[in-house]
Scaffold this motif. Structure first.
Motif, PDB file in Angstrom:
ATOM      1  N   ALA A 111      38.471  45.367  25.840  1.00 31.49           N
ATOM      2  CA  ALA A 111      38.208  44.681  27.163  1.00 31.49           C
ATOM      3  C   ALA A 111      39.085  43.690  27.436  1.00 31.49           C
ATOM      4  O   ALA A 111      39.838  43.417  28.608  1.00 31.49           O
ATOM      5  CB  ALA A 111      36.623  44.363  27.373  1.00 31.49           C
ATOM      6  N   ILE A 112      39.242  42.800  26.467  1.00 27.89           N
ATOM      7  CA  ILE A 112      40.023  41.618  26.846  1.00 27.89           C
ATOM      8  C   ILE A 112      41.526  41.806  27.003  1.00 27.89           C
ATOM      9  O   ILE A 112      42.056  41.545  27.875  1.00 27.89           O
ATOM     10  CB  ILE A 112      39.867  40.520  25.602  1.00 27.89           C
ATOM     11  N   ASN A 113      41.782  42.786  26.263  1.00 29.12           N
ATOM     12  CA  ASN A 113      43.421  43.212  26.494  1.00 29.12           C
ATOM     13  C   ASN A 113      43.606  43.621  27.818  1.00 29.12           C
ATOM     14  O   ASN A 113      44.471  43.727  28.279  1.00 29.12           O
ATOM     15  CB  ASN A 113      43.699  44.164  25.088  1.00 29.12           C
ATOM     16  N   SER A 114      42.577  44.883  28.242  1.00 32.04           N
ATOM     17  CA  SER A 114      42.856  45.263  29.404  1.00 32.04           C
ATOM     18  C   SER A 114      42.719  44.077  30.572  1.00 32.04           C
ATOM     19  O   SER A 114      43.603  44.366  31.430  1.00 32.04           O
ATOM     20  CB  SER A 114      41.594  46.238  29.804  1.00 32.04           C
ATOM     21  N   LEU A 115      42.100  42.951  30.395  1.00 29.00           N
ATOM     22  CA  LEU A 115      42.040  42.161  31.468  1.00 29.00           C
ATOM     23  C   LEU A 115      43.253  41.172  31.422  1.00 29.00           C
ATOM     24  O   LEU A 115      44.002  40.925  32.362  1.00 29.00           O
ATOM     25  CB  LEU A 115      40.871  41.041  31.162  1.00 29.00           C
ATOM     26  N   GLU A 116      43.828  41.092  30.267  1.00 28.16           N
ATOM     27  CA  GLU A 116      45.218  40.467  30.192  1.00 28.16           C
ATOM     28  C   GLU A 116      46.147  41.270  30.938  1.00 28.16           C
ATOM     29  O   GLU A 116      47.194  40.750  31.360  1.00 28.16           O
ATOM     30  CB  GLU A 116      45.585  40.199  28.595  1.00 28.16           C
ATOM     31  N   LEU A 117      46.139  42.490  30.271  1.00 25.45           N
ATOM     32  CA  LEU A 117      47.256  43.451  30.972  1.00 25.45           C
ATOM     33  C   LEU A 117      47.266  43.334  32.568  1.00 25.45           C
ATOM     34  O   LEU A 117      48.134  43.265  33.305  1.00 25.45           O
ATOM     35  CB  LEU A 117      46.963  44.894  30.542  1.00 25.45           C
ATOM     36  N   TYR A 118      45.926  43.543  33.224  1.00 26.03           N
ATOM     37  CA  TYR A 118      45.677  43.375  34.479  1.00 26.03           C
ATOM     38  C   TYR A 118      46.215  42.046  35.182  1.00 26.03           C
ATOM     39  O   TYR A 118      46.927  41.944  36.036  1.00 26.03           O
ATOM     40  CB  TYR A 118      43.963  43.682  34.936  1.00 26.03           C
ATOM     41  N   HIS A 119      45.899  41.180  34.499  1.00 31.19           N
ATOM     42  CA  HIS A 119      46.454  39.738  34.961  1.00 31.19           C
ATOM     43  C   HIS A 119      47.836  39.803  34.814  1.00 31.19           C
ATOM     44  O   HIS A 119      48.491  39.146  35.820  1.00 31.19           O
ATOM     45  CB  HIS A 119      45.632  38.668  34.133  1.00 31.19           C
TER      46      HIS A 119
END
Length: 169
Positions: free
Chosen positions: A157-165
């Motif tokens: 989930a954190i990786n997905s947020l970082e990719l989105y950001h």
């Protein structure tokens, strides 16, 4: 270390230390050593197969997606089959989230000093807990696998947020 210590920990097993050690050693070797040996053999004796696999740039993404689906399913199965109170399961999920956030944050802070915040966060926060899930499920208790399973879900989930950001920048 697992084959050496687990027979000492589990006193309920009615087999000798040597028998338990050899059984666990065999299972660990099948999970860790056999795939590594097969990869080495393919690299040495089937270089065209190795080059073909290496040329498939998206293959690792799809393998990761399958692995994540399996680990998530195992985690939810362990939760659903557990007789543990919801408060304990919630605590395990929250603690794994807090640990995940702390490790990503500390890694990012360390990486900041080297101009590599994302890499630092990944280096400290990203864990390969699939092995911990297998060991917990096979030798301890499926409930013990819930923590590492939740950690995998949180880190992705954190990786997905970082990719989105990163993409929205």
């Amino acid at each position: 270390m697992i084959p050496l210590f687990f027979p000492l920990i589990d006193q309920q097993v009615e087999m000798s230390f040597v028998s338990a050690f050899l059984m666990i050693m065999w299972k660990v070797c099948v999970i860790l050593v056999v795939p590594m040996a097969l990869a080495y053999l393919v690299k040495c004796f089937l270089p065209k197969v190795q080059q073909w696999v290496a040329s498939k740039t998206d293959l690792s993404f799809y393998l990761w997606g399958c692995s994540l689906s399996i680990v998530t399913g195992i985690t939810f199965r362990n939760i659903m089959n557990s007789n543990a109170p919801l408060s304990l399961l919630g605590t395990i999920a929250v603690v794994s989230f807090v640990l995940c956030v702390i490790q990503f944050s500390v890694g990012r802070n360390i990486g900041h000093f080297f101009g590599s915040t994302v890499e630092g966060g990944q280096a400290l926060g990203q864990k390969n807990t699939a092995f911990a899930i297998w060991v917990s499920s096979a030798y301890i208790n499926p409930l013990a696998a819930v923590g590492p399973g939740c950690y995998i879900i949180w880190q992705n989930a954190i990786n997905s947020l970082e990719l989105y950001h990163h993409r929205t920048k």
